[in-house]
Write a protein that holds these residues in place. Structure first.
Motif, PDB file in Angstrom:
ATOM      1  N   ILE A   1      77.841  85.991  63.933  1.00 12.19           N
ATOM      2  CA  ILE A   1      76.531  84.564  63.686  1.00 12.19           C
ATOM      3  C   ILE A   1      76.981  83.363  63.077  1.00 12.19           C
ATOM      4  CG2 ILE A   1      75.133  86.651  64.912  1.00 12.19           C
ATOM      5  CD1 ILE A   1      73.300  86.279  61.576  1.00 12.19           C
ATOM      6  N   LEU A   2      77.570  83.618  61.617  1.00  9.84           N
ATOM      7  CA  LEU A   2      78.944  82.702  61.013  1.00  9.84           C
ATOM      8  C   LEU A   2      77.674  82.597  59.931  1.00  9.84           C
ATOM      9  CD1 LEU A   2      79.847  80.073  64.361  1.00  9.84           C
ATOM     10  CD2 LEU A   2      80.981  81.321  62.592  1.00  9.84           C
ATOM     11  N   CYS A   3      77.143  84.069  59.609  1.00 10.22           N
ATOM     12  CA  CYS A   3      76.238  83.401  58.200  1.00 10.22           C
ATOM     13  C   CYS A   3      76.492  83.674  57.009  1.00 10.22           C
ATOM     14  CB  CYS A   3      75.294  84.500  57.809  1.00 10.22           C
ATOM     15  SG  CYS A   3      76.471  86.589  57.717  1.00 10.22           S
ATOM     16  N   ALA A   4      78.522  83.460  57.240  1.00 10.03           N
ATOM     17  CA  ALA A   4      78.743  83.309  56.136  1.00 10.03           C
ATOM     18  C   ALA A   4      78.557  85.008  54.987  1.00 10.03           C
ATOM     19  CB  ALA A   4      78.926  82.478  55.329  1.00 10.03           C
ATOM     20  N   ALA A   5      78.535  85.709  54.673  1.00  3.85           N
ATOM     21  CA  ALA A   5      77.514  86.844  53.863  1.00  3.85           C
ATOM     22  C   ALA A   5      79.059  87.775  53.785  1.00  3.85           C
ATOM     23  CB  ALA A   5      77.230  87.387  54.851  1.00  3.85           C
ATOM     24  N   CYS A   6      80.435  87.990  54.949  1.00  2.00           N
ATOM     25  CA  CYS A   6      81.058  88.395  54.528  1.00  2.00           C
ATOM     26  C   CYS A   6      82.056  87.682  53.456  1.00  2.00           C
ATOM     27  CB  CYS A   6      82.251  89.124  56.077  1.00  2.00           C
ATOM     28  SG  CYS A   6      81.744  87.671  57.453  1.00  2.00           S
ATOM     29  N   THR A   7      82.721  86.200  54.073  1.00  2.00           N
ATOM     30  CA  THR A   7      83.665  85.592  53.239  1.00  2.00           C
ATOM     31  C   THR A   7      83.011  85.193  51.848  1.00  2.00           C
ATOM     32  OG1 THR A   7      84.084  84.921  55.394  1.00  2.00           O
ATOM     33  CG2 THR A   7      84.745  83.670  53.563  1.00  2.00           C
ATOM     34  N   SER A   8      82.123  85.213  51.862  1.00  2.00           N
ATOM     35  CA  SER A   8      81.328  84.788  50.719  1.00  2.00           C
ATOM     36  C   SER A   8      81.427  86.307  49.614  1.00  2.00           C
ATOM     37  CB  SER A   8      79.684  84.273  50.388  1.00  2.00           C
ATOM     38  OG  SER A   8      78.948  84.520  50.876  1.00  2.00           O
ATOM     39  N   SER A   9      81.139  87.320  50.361  1.00  2.00           N
ATOM     40  CA  SER A   9      81.554  88.660  49.404  1.00  2.00           C
ATOM     41  C   SER A   9      83.067  88.514  49.328  1.00  2.00           C
ATOM     42  CB  SER A   9      80.974  89.406  49.879  1.00  2.00           C
ATOM     43  OG  SER A   9      81.699  90.029  50.974  1.00  2.00           O
ATOM     44  N   CYS A  10      84.065  88.234  49.870  1.00  2.04           N
ATOM     45  CA  CYS A  10      85.421  88.096  49.473  1.00  2.04           C
ATOM     46  C   CYS A  10      86.043  88.244  47.682  1.00  2.04           C
ATOM     47  CB  CYS A  10      85.989  87.939  50.344  1.00  2.04           C
ATOM     48  SG  CYS A  10      88.213  88.198  50.611  1.00  2.04           S
ATOM     49  N   PRO A  11      86.206  88.758  47.368  1.00  4.07           N
ATOM     50  CA  PRO A  11      87.140  88.656  45.414  1.00  4.07           C
ATOM     51  C   PRO A  11      87.963  87.364  46.325  1.00  4.07           C
ATOM     52  CG  PRO A  11      86.553  91.252  46.030  1.00  4.07           C
ATOM     53  CD  PRO A  11      86.696  90.382  47.678  1.00  4.07           C
ATOM     54  N   VAL A  12      89.134  87.863  47.400  1.00  2.62           N
ATOM     55  CA  VAL A  12      90.256  87.252  47.694  1.00  2.62           C
ATOM     56  C   VAL A  12      89.534  85.460  47.641  1.00  2.62           C
ATOM     57  CG1 VAL A  12      92.126  86.657  48.705  1.00  2.62           C
ATOM     58  CG2 VAL A  12      91.305  88.741  48.209  1.00  2.62           C
ATOM     59  N   PHE A  13      88.438  85.206  48.722  1.00  2.00           N
ATOM     60  CA  PHE A  13      87.852  84.004  48.350  1.00  2.00           C
ATOM     61  C   PHE A  13      87.287  83.431  47.585  1.00  2.00           C
ATOM     62  CE2 PHE A  13      84.418  80.858  50.668  1.00  2.00           C
ATOM     63  CZ  PHE A  13      85.213  80.406  51.053  1.00  2.00           C
ATOM     64  N   TRP A  14      86.576  84.290  46.507  1.00  2.00           N
ATOM     65  CA  TRP A  14      85.670  84.060  45.166  1.00  2.00           C
ATOM     66  C   TRP A  14      86.976  83.344  44.232  1.00  2.00           C
ATOM     67  CZ3 TRP A  14      83.483  89.085  43.634  1.00  2.00           C
ATOM     68  CH2 TRP A  14      82.831  89.510  44.444  1.00  2.00           C
ATOM     69  N   ASN A  15      88.446  83.570  44.630  1.00  2.00           N
ATOM     70  CA  ASN A  15      90.022  83.389  43.211  1.00  2.00           C
ATOM     71  C   ASN A  15      90.830  82.128  43.982  1.00  2.00           C
ATOM     72  OD1 ASN A  15      89.061  84.786  41.140  1.00  2.00           O
ATOM     73  ND2 ASN A  15      89.912  86.649  42.760  1.00  2.00           N
ATOM     74  N   ASP A  16      89.964  82.230  45.709  1.00  2.00           N
ATOM     75  CA  ASP A  16      90.549  81.298  45.640  1.00  2.00           C
ATOM     76  C   ASP A  16      90.261  80.145  47.493  1.00  2.00           C
ATOM     77  OD1 ASP A  16      92.605  80.002  47.692  1.00  2.00           O
ATOM     78  OD2 ASP A  16      94.096  81.061  47.912  1.00  2.00           O
ATOM     79  N   GLY A  17      89.657  79.219  47.258  1.00  2.00           N
ATOM     80  CA  GLY A  17      89.034  79.163  48.359  1.00  2.00           C
ATOM     81  C   GLY A  17      90.085  78.762  49.610  1.00  2.00           C
ATOM     82  N   GLN A  18      91.035  78.270  49.023  1.00  2.00           N
ATOM     83  CA  GLN A  18      91.564  78.218  50.992  1.00  2.00           C
ATOM     84  C   GLN A  18      91.930  78.906  51.848  1.00  2.00           C
ATOM     85  OE1 GLN A  18      92.580  74.567  50.793  1.00  2.00           O
ATOM     86  NE2 GLN A  18      91.772  74.819  48.954  1.00  2.00           N
ATOM     87  N   TYR A  19      91.660  80.637  51.484  1.00  2.00           N
ATOM     88  CA  TYR A  19      92.043  81.795  51.985  1.00  2.00           C
ATOM     89  C   TYR A  19      91.190  81.632  53.374  1.00  2.00           C
ATOM     90  CZ  TYR A  19      91.173  86.610  53.684  1.00  2.00           C
ATOM     91  OH  TYR A  19      90.651  87.876  54.397  1.00  2.00           O
ATOM     92  N   PHE A  20      91.020  82.134  54.743  1.00  2.00           N
ATOM     93  CA  PHE A  20      90.399  81.687  55.658  1.00  2.00           C
ATOM     94  C   PHE A  20      89.313  82.390  55.880  1.00  2.00           C
ATOM     95  CE2 PHE A  20      94.116  80.003  57.740  1.00  2.00           C
ATOM     96  CZ  PHE A  20      93.638  79.367  58.313  1.00  2.00           C
ATOM     97  N   GLY A  21      89.809  83.321  55.707  1.00  2.00           N
ATOM     98  CA  GLY A  21      88.268  84.642  55.365  1.00  2.00           C
ATOM     99  C   GLY A  21      88.136  85.302  56.332  1.00  2.00           C
TER     100      GLY A  21
END
Length: 250
Positions: free
Chosen positions: A163-183
């Motif tokens: 449902i594109l809530c972004a809960a998963c992407t914004s819980s990802c440590p890789v994404f925390w460190n680099d917002g360029q990661y697709f997620g």
């Protein structure tokens, strides 16, 4: 703590409790720094965190800013960090979050905060658009629906639930460190079409995810799967995309 509020319906004991909502506030028009603010409200513990936010906004402080729409766990717009975990406010019940202690509420991590609990979702949606989340075919437009067996449909059934809530992407440590990661969310939505038997652009999507910001950045930490409000096996979907890249078979 039991409130002194009189019960509804003539019962002998009030169903209401006094809960403390500790909310991270940020208003760029006032200050560059975020602050915490406590709100004590009377609420039935069977109600949701979203109901508590509504009470605060409607009855206490109209400046409190957050997103919500359907309020039934379908639109995904009210994703936020509640007691340190990404959740949908409309699905989190007060009684399940230990209301005897302050309920901490803050915006999703790794996305720019615009105001209070509202974050800038544009980078998230751009990653979603980049994986081409739509059916791609060649040839003439068909005169009837494109048929698919139940087995072929089941192959990607899990990843249709996003449902594109972004809960998963914004819980990802890789994404925390680099917002360029697709997620995780973008990869999940690519998976949904990569494994669709009717689609003809699986190779294109695999090449997109084969880059330095794609699936190989995933460290299989399982944060994404744990917080998904739809129960999608996100880590498994990422593993299947990695395997397809190695074998070049979908």
């Amino acid at each position: 703590m039991t409130s002194d509020k009189q019960p509804r319906g003539g019962g002998s004991e009030s169903p209401y409790i006094t809960a403390t909502f500790r909310i991270r506030r940020f208003n760029p028009e006032i200050s560059d720094e975020a602050t915490w603010q406590d709100f004590r409200i009377e609420i039935d513990p069977k109600e949701r965190v979203l109901d508590g936010l509504h009470k605060i906004k409607w009855d206490v402080d109209g400046s409190l800013t957050f997103r919500r729409s359907c309020a039934h766990g379908i639109c995904g717009s009210d994703a936020m960090r509640i007691n340190g975990k990404n959740r949908l406010a409309c699905k989190a019940l007060i009684k399940d979050i230990n209301p005897e202690k302050p309920i901490t509420i803050e915006p999703l991590k790794a996305l720019t905060v615009l105001k209070d609990l509202v974050v800038d979702m544009e980078p998230f949606f751009q990653a979603y658009r980049d994986v081409m989340p739509f059916l791609i075919t060649s040839g003439n437009e068909p005169t009837r629906e494109r048929l698919q067996s139940p087995e072929d449909r089941e192959r990607f059934d899990d990843t249709t639930k996003c449902i594109l809530c972004a809960a998963c992407t914004s819980s990802c440590p890789v994404f925390w460190n680099d917002g360029q990661y697709f997620g995780p969310a973008a990869i999940v939505n690519a998976h949904r079409f990569i494994f669709d038997s009717r689609d003809e652009a699986a190779e294109q999507r695999l090449e997109i995810l084969n880059g330095q910001d794609g699936v190989w950045r995933c460290r299989t930490i399982f944060n994404c799967t744990e917080v998904c409000p739809r129960g999608i096996e996100i880590t498994n979907a990422i593993r299947e995309v990695k395997r397809a890249l190695i074998t070049r078979r979908v």
